[in-house]
Write a protein that holds these residues in place. Structure first.
Motif, mmCIF file in Angstrom:
data_model
loop_
_atom_site.group_PDB
_atom_site.id
_atom_site.type_symbol
_atom_site.label_atom_id
_atom_site.label_comp_id
_atom_site.label_asym_id
_atom_site.label_seq_id
_atom_site.Cartn_x
_atom_site.Cartn_y
_atom_site.Cartn_z
ATOM 1 N N ASP A 107 58.733 34.497 32.985
ATOM 2 C CA ASP A 107 58.728 33.521 31.896
ATOM 3 C C ASP A 107 57.686 32.445 32.183
ATOM 4 O O ASP A 107 56.812 32.182 31.379
ATOM 5 N N ARG A 120 60.198 31.732 37.335
ATOM 6 C CA ARG A 120 61.388 31.870 36.486
ATOM 7 C C ARG A 120 61.175 33.086 35.597
ATOM 8 O O ARG A 120 60.171 33.189 34.893
ATOM 9 N N ASN A 123 65.150 36.434 32.173
ATOM 10 C CA ASN A 123 66.610 36.542 32.198
ATOM 11 C C ASN A 123 67.261 35.347 32.896
ATOM 12 O O ASN A 123 68.473 35.303 33.051
ATOM 13 N N GLY A 124 66.468 34.375 33.355
ATOM 14 C CA GLY A 124 67.007 33.184 33.994
ATOM 15 C C GLY A 124 66.976 33.204 35.513
ATOM 16 O O GLY A 124 67.168 32.175 36.160
ATOM 17 N N TYR A 125 66.734 34.355 36.108
ATOM 18 C CA TYR A 125 66.672 34.457 37.568
ATOM 19 C C TYR A 125 65.434 33.712 38.077
ATOM 20 O O TYR A 125 64.385 33.745 37.449
ATOM 21 N N THR A 126 65.572 33.020 39.194
ATOM 22 C CA THR A 126 64.430 32.319 39.789
ATOM 23 C C THR A 126 64.230 32.752 41.229
ATOM 24 O O THR A 126 65.177 33.107 41.921
#
Length: 143
Positions: A107, A120, A123-126
């Protein structure tokens, strides 16, 4: 451009392209073929799932196991990080010692004051880009 398709069960499957120069179309065909060949099986406690590389956000290493992170779940895979890096080199890049990221699922990057990069995913995973890999990641993504 001319297309010929021959169906012959006795002949090994092969795709040959003759072109005057490499174009976007040829790159897209290469990508499509490499993704269809590189399906990966992911496992959880109850099932085995066939994953297309385009469904995988990243591969991570935790507790001596490798996991494929998808939109909603993490599935164990039976490969090592270096094997996945070699197998999926078109759309994936190693961002640190324990993570290979799908370039198309990133992202954004968040740069800190100290020069580190946080990744990032959509899907929001970092995760983070290690100092060792920052230059390679920036070059690959044209940053």
């Amino acid at each position: 451009m001319k297309l010929s398709v021959f169906i012959d069960k006795k002949h090994e499957e092969e795709i040959i392209i003759y072109s005057h120069e490499k174009s976007k179309l040829i790159s897209d065909i290469e990508e499509l073929i490499s993704e269809s060949v590189n399906e990966i099986v992911g496992y959880d406690d109850k099932k085995a799932v066939i994953l297309s590389p385009s469904d995988i956000y990243c591969f991570i290493s935790e507790d001596n196991k490798i996991y494929a992170v998808t939109e909603k779940e993490r599935l164990a895979v039976k490969y090592r990080i270096y094997q996945l890096e070699e197998k999926l080199k078109n759309n994936f890049i190693k961002i640190n010692q324990s993570c290979i990221a799908n370039i198309k699922k990133i992202d954004y990057f968040d740069a800190s004051i100290f020069g580190s990069l946080t990744v990032r995913f959509k899907n929001g995973y970092t995760d983070y880009v290690s100092r060792r890999n920052i230059k390679k990641v920036k070059e690959r993504l044209g940053l």
